[in-house]
Design a protein around this motif. Structure first.
Motif, mmCIF file in Angstrom:
data_model
loop_
_atom_site.group_PDB
_atom_site.id
_atom_site.type_symbol
_atom_site.label_atom_id
_atom_site.label_comp_id
_atom_site.label_asym_id
_atom_site.label_seq_id
_atom_site.Cartn_x
_atom_site.Cartn_y
_atom_site.Cartn_z
ATOM 1 N N THR A 169 42.276 40.503 31.105
ATOM 2 C CA THR A 169 43.523 40.952 31.707
ATOM 3 C C THR A 169 43.380 42.408 32.131
ATOM 4 N N ASP A 186 45.104 38.606 35.604
ATOM 5 C CA ASP A 186 43.760 38.195 35.219
ATOM 6 C C ASP A 186 42.774 38.799 36.206
ATOM 7 N N GLY A 187 41.648 39.257 35.721
ATOM 8 C CA GLY A 187 40.662 39.945 36.543
ATOM 9 C C GLY A 187 40.237 39.179 37.777
ATOM 10 N N ASP A 188 40.137 37.860 37.671
ATOM 11 C CA ASP A 188 39.701 37.063 38.822
ATOM 12 C C ASP A 188 40.791 36.905 39.889
ATOM 13 N N ARG A 189 42.007 37.330 39.587
ATOM 14 C CA ARG A 189 43.108 37.230 40.554
ATOM 15 C C ARG A 189 43.522 38.598 41.096
ATOM 16 N N LEU A 190 42.831 39.645 40.680
ATOM 17 C CA LEU A 190 43.181 41.013 41.081
ATOM 18 C C LEU A 190 43.190 41.177 42.595
ATOM 19 N N SER A 191 42.185 40.678 43.273
ATOM 20 C CA SER A 191 42.085 40.860 44.727
ATOM 21 C C SER A 191 43.201 40.125 45.476
ATOM 22 N N SER A 192 43.774 39.091 44.883
ATOM 23 C CA SER A 192 44.831 38.345 45.573
ATOM 24 C C SER A 192 46.117 39.158 45.709
ATOM 25 N N ARG A 248 43.974 49.796 39.539
ATOM 26 C CA ARG A 248 43.926 49.585 38.089
ATOM 27 C C ARG A 248 44.655 50.752 37.430
#
Length: 78
Positions: A2, A46-52, A64
């Motif tokens: 997260t 969640d880190g994998d959704r940051l770019s969205s 961040r």
């Protein structure tokens, strides 16, 4: 993992801001605080959704969250 984030919104009125906040939630942001007066939303994602988050219409920037620790007032570093 997260990631705590700060999201700056484009200049919008209150109704548009609510729609942008809802879209950020849909993109995975768990909203902690909405600072309407300055157009900022804080929360975690969640880190994998940051770019969205940056692709949400009405979002100007996503950063961040950073923590800054200052030495105590009686520290010789002052």
């Amino acid at each position: 993992m997260t990631v705590p984030v700060v999201v700056a919104l484009e200049d919008t009125d209150d109704a548009d801001m609510s729609a942008v906040v809802d879209a950020l939630r849909d993109a995975g942001l768990r909203v902690r605080e909405v600072l309407t007066a300055v157009g900022v939303v804080t929360g975690t994602v969640d880190g994998d959704r940051l770019s969205s988050l940056s692709s949400v219409p009405g979002v100007a920037a996503v950063e961040r969250e950073r923590t800054i620790v200052l030495p105590p007032p009686d520290s010789p570093v002052q």
